[in-house]
Write a protein that holds these residues in place. Structure first.
Motif, PDB file in Angstrom:
ATOM      1  N   THR A 173       0.855  -1.189   0.000  1.00  0.00           N
ATOM      2  CA  THR A 173       0.000   0.000   0.000  1.00  0.00           C
ATOM      3  C   THR A 173       0.885   1.232   0.000  1.00  0.00           C
ATOM      4  O   THR A 173       2.013   1.207   0.488  1.00  0.00           O
ATOM      5  N   ASN A 190      -0.293   4.380   1.100  1.00  0.00           N
ATOM      6  CA  ASN A 190      -0.853   5.414   1.954  1.00  0.00           C
ATOM      7  C   ASN A 190       0.151   5.745   3.058  1.00  0.00           C
ATOM      8  O   ASN A 190       0.362   4.962   3.977  1.00  0.00           O
ATOM      9  N   ASP A 229      -0.151   7.997   5.314  1.00  0.00           N
ATOM     10  CA  ASP A 229      -0.807   8.465   6.531  1.00  0.00           C
ATOM     11  C   ASP A 229      -0.983   7.351   7.560  1.00  0.00           C
ATOM     12  O   ASP A 229      -1.211   7.618   8.731  1.00  0.00           O
ATOM     13  N   ILE A 230      -0.891   6.100   7.129  1.00  0.00           N
ATOM     14  CA  ILE A 230      -1.114   4.967   8.022  1.00  0.00           C
ATOM     15  C   ILE A 230       0.219   4.482   8.576  1.00  0.00           C
ATOM     16  O   ILE A 230       1.171   4.262   7.832  1.00  0.00           O
ATOM     17  N   THR A 267       2.555   1.686   9.798  1.00  0.00           N
ATOM     18  CA  THR A 267       2.638   0.248   9.569  1.00  0.00           C
ATOM     19  C   THR A 267       3.842  -0.332  10.302  1.00  0.00           C
ATOM     20  O   THR A 267       4.781   0.388  10.645  1.00  0.00           O
ATOM     21  N   ARG A 319      -0.881  -8.281   3.233  1.00  0.00           N
ATOM     22  CA  ARG A 319      -0.019  -7.157   3.624  1.00  0.00           C
ATOM     23  C   ARG A 319       1.288  -7.701   4.202  1.00  0.00           C
ATOM     24  O   ARG A 319       1.285  -8.629   5.005  1.00  0.00           O
ATOM     25  N   PRO A 340      -0.771  -2.656   9.261  1.00  0.00           N
ATOM     26  CA  PRO A 340      -1.172  -1.330   9.749  1.00  0.00           C
ATOM     27  C   PRO A 340      -1.513  -1.339  11.237  1.00  0.00           C
ATOM     28  O   PRO A 340      -1.842  -2.376  11.817  1.00  0.00           O
ATOM     29  N   GLN A 341      -1.436  -0.149  11.808  1.00  0.00           N
ATOM     30  CA  GLN A 341      -1.861   0.028  13.187  1.00  0.00           C
ATOM     31  C   GLN A 341      -3.379  -0.191  13.252  1.00  0.00           C
ATOM     32  O   GLN A 341      -4.090   0.005  12.257  1.00  0.00           O
ATOM     33  N   THR A 394      -7.301   0.340  13.809  1.00  0.00           N
ATOM     34  CA  THR A 394      -8.159   1.514  13.628  1.00  0.00           C
ATOM     35  C   THR A 394      -8.672   1.960  14.993  1.00  0.00           C
ATOM     36  O   THR A 394      -8.579   1.224  15.986  1.00  0.00           O
ATOM     37  N   ASP A 395      -9.241   3.151  15.065  1.00  0.00           N
ATOM     38  CA  ASP A 395      -9.789   3.660  16.323  1.00  0.00           C
ATOM     39  C   ASP A 395     -10.873   2.738  16.871  1.00  0.00           C
ATOM     40  O   ASP A 395     -10.955   2.512  18.077  1.00  0.00           O
TER      41      ASP A 395
END
Length: 144
Positions: free
Chosen positions: A48, A50, A52-53, A55, A117, A121-122, A124-125
């Motif tokens: 990916t 992105n 902003d994420i 990882t 992946r 990724p971390q 989500t909220d």
């Protein structure tokens, strides 16, 4: 004096050998997922772009601590096996928890190929809010 027996005939103390009947519904019971023969797949890396994420690499302690609490240890083990196979170009049996990884957006299938992946990724909220309180408090980025 003659010896008297309680019953005439064979005095074998063993019970008769009789074939036991199967439990009702036993023939219709499906084979459990872990016992079924699973297809061989060759996973591909899902990269990916992105930025902003946040990882993490698959060997980071974050994965085992927080993702295990979110999707379970079996799914995390399958994720790590899939990611390693994708990075090395190896094949393996289709994981039993692949549907969990797809639902968690850690893998997807497209045109008969499985993508996984290789940087995780971390949470989500929403996933963080569902963690047990002790893990929620220690999760990186949580406001204290």
């Amino acid at each position: 004096m003659d010896q008297v027996t309680a019953a005439p005939g064979n005095h074998d103390s063993r019970p008769p050998v009789v074939e036991s009947a199967p439990q009702p519904g036993a023939a219709a019971k499906p084979i459990r997922a872990t016992a079924r023969q699973r297809a061989i797949i060759t996973p591909l890396p899902w990269e990916t772009t992105n930025d902003d994420i946040i990882t993490y690499p698959t060997d980071h302690p974050y994965i085992r601590r927080y993702w295990t609490a979110t999707i379970g240890p079996g799914a995390v083990a399958d994720l790590l096996r899939l990611a390693t196979a994708a990075q090395r170009g190896r094949s393996l049996r289709r994981p039993t928890h692949l549907h969990v990884l797809v639902r968690a957006n850690l893998a997807h299938s497209e045109n008969g190929h499985v993508f996984v992946r290789t940087r995780i990724p971390q949470l989500t909220d929403i996933q963080v809010r569902l963690l047990p309180p002790d893990l929620r408090r220690t999760h990186p980025g949580m406001a204290r």
